[in-house]
Design a protein around this motif. Structure first.
Motif, PDB file in Angstrom:
ATOM      1  N   ASP A  70      29.244 -40.729  44.362  1.00 47.94           N
ATOM      2  CA  ASP A  70      28.633 -39.594  45.051  1.00 47.94           C
ATOM      3  C   ASP A  70      27.336 -39.894  45.787  1.00 47.94           C
ATOM      4  O   ASP A  70      26.903 -39.092  46.614  1.00 47.94           O
ATOM      5  CB  ASP A  70      28.357 -38.470  44.049  1.00 47.94           C
ATOM      6  N   GLU A 133      23.868 -37.404  53.287  1.00 51.39           N
ATOM      7  CA  GLU A 133      23.438 -36.041  53.617  1.00 51.39           C
ATOM      8  C   GLU A 133      21.917 -36.058  53.771  1.00 51.39           C
ATOM      9  O   GLU A 133      21.190 -36.001  52.773  1.00 51.39           O
ATOM     10  CB  GLU A 133      23.844 -35.075  52.504  1.00 51.39           C
ATOM     11  N   LYS A 152      25.864 -39.094  49.257  1.00 49.33           N
ATOM     12  CA  LYS A 152      26.807 -39.488  50.307  1.00 49.33           C
ATOM     13  C   LYS A 152      27.334 -38.248  51.022  1.00 49.33           C
ATOM     14  O   LYS A 152      27.470 -37.183  50.424  1.00 49.33           O
ATOM     15  CB  LYS A 152      27.990 -40.251  49.709  1.00 49.33           C
ATOM     16  N   SER A 153      27.645 -38.413  52.296  1.00 48.47           N
ATOM     17  CA  SER A 153      28.237 -37.304  53.054  1.00 48.47           C
ATOM     18  C   SER A 153      29.682 -37.107  52.609  1.00 48.47           C
ATOM     19  O   SER A 153      30.295 -38.003  52.021  1.00 48.47           O
ATOM     20  CB  SER A 153      28.190 -37.608  54.558  1.00 48.47           C
ATOM     21  N   ALA A 154      30.222 -35.926  52.899  1.00 46.86           N
ATOM     22  CA  ALA A 154      31.617 -35.632  52.534  1.00 46.86           C
ATOM     23  C   ALA A 154      32.561 -36.621  53.206  1.00 46.86           C
ATOM     24  O   ALA A 154      33.540 -37.071  52.611  1.00 46.86           O
ATOM     25  CB  ALA A 154      31.967 -34.201  52.934  1.00 46.86           C
ATOM     26  N   LYS A 155      32.237 -37.000  54.431  1.00 46.01           N
ATOM     27  CA  LYS A 155      33.058 -37.969  55.163  1.00 46.01           C
ATOM     28  C   LYS A 155      33.052 -39.327  54.459  1.00 46.01           C
ATOM     29  O   LYS A 155      34.084 -39.976  54.340  1.00 46.01           O
ATOM     30  CB  LYS A 155      32.529 -38.116  56.590  1.00 46.01           C
ATOM     31  N   LYS A 157      32.486 -39.871  51.247  1.00 47.85           N
ATOM     32  CA  LYS A 157      33.216 -39.747  49.986  1.00 47.85           C
ATOM     33  C   LYS A 157      34.722 -39.779  50.218  1.00 47.85           C
ATOM     34  O   LYS A 157      35.472 -40.374  49.459  1.00 47.85           O
ATOM     35  CB  LYS A 157      32.840 -38.449  49.262  1.00 47.85           C
ATOM     36  N   ALA A 158      35.184 -39.097  51.278  1.00 47.67           N
ATOM     37  CA  ALA A 158      36.615 -39.002  51.561  1.00 47.67           C
ATOM     38  C   ALA A 158      37.169 -40.291  52.168  1.00 47.67           C
ATOM     39  O   ALA A 158      38.369 -40.498  52.174  1.00 47.67           O
ATOM     40  CB  ALA A 158      36.877 -37.835  52.495  1.00 47.67           C
ATOM     41  N   HIS A 159      36.300 -41.137  52.662  1.00 53.00           N
ATOM     42  CA  HIS A 159      36.738 -42.345  53.365  1.00 53.00           C
ATOM     43  C   HIS A 159      37.311 -43.406  52.428  1.00 53.00           C
ATOM     44  O   HIS A 159      38.043 -44.285  52.864  1.00 53.00           O
ATOM     45  CB  HIS A 159      35.568 -42.929  54.167  1.00 53.00           C
TER      46      HIS A 159
END
Length: 168
Positions: A70, A133, A152-155, A157-159
């Motif tokens: 995170d 963020e 971390k940004s949502a992008k 994390k999802a990457h």
């Protein structure tokens, strides 16, 4: 061929007679090591009277970086520094941490007078491996350790993607 096979290391324990009482090649080797240590870790200040002492940025502001799923957490040793002496900035995904220590003490007594000053500064800079963020970054100092929490940004994390491994 490994570089360690072709790089000279000392003189193999042989004693080379010298009018100065020490091996001139070993002395040259030590001087070159000291030169490259100074080049790779820039000194905060020159210590001409004690050339064997390496006073470097890494010794003053040691830094740990830890990545979780995170966030990124950065810890920097800043002993004796106030919050006002530290500057933390994030520009174009590059985290810069600067600090300057200014300490002055003075003690007067009946039979002696003592005045001491200590100054030093550092700059640590590195590129973040993921997007963060920016609005949620937190920094604090406790017991001489600066902690910077970079979510971390949502992008970012999802990457993350797990890669399947096939047995052959």
């Amino acid at each position: 061929m490994a570089s360690s096979n072709i790089t000279p290391r000392g003189n193999g324990g042989r004693q080379v007679p010298s009018i100065w009482g020490r091996d001139p090649f070993e002395s040259l080797h030590q001087d070159m090591d000291r030169l490259f240590r100074g080049y790779l870790t820039p000194s905060l200040r020159a210590v001409p009277m004690f050339p064997d002492i390496d006073v470097s940025v890494a010794d003053f502001a040691r830094m740990d970086v830890r990545e979780t799923k995170d966030a990124l957490d950065v810890k920097v040793d800043v002993p004796g520094m106030d919050v006002d002496d530290i500057d933390v900035r994030l520009v174009d995904n590059i985290l810069t941490i600067k600090g300057e220590r200014k300490t002055e003490s003075e003690e007067k007594r009946e039979d002696y007078y003592c005045s001491e000053r200590s100054f030093g500064s550092f700059v640590r800079r590195f590129e973040l491996p993921v997007d963060v963020e920016e609005g949620k970054i937190e920094a604090s100092v406790k017991r001489g350790v600066l902690t910077v929490h970079l979510p971390k940004s949502a992008k970012a994390k999802a990457h993350e993607k797990k890669i399947a491994i096939k047995a052959s």
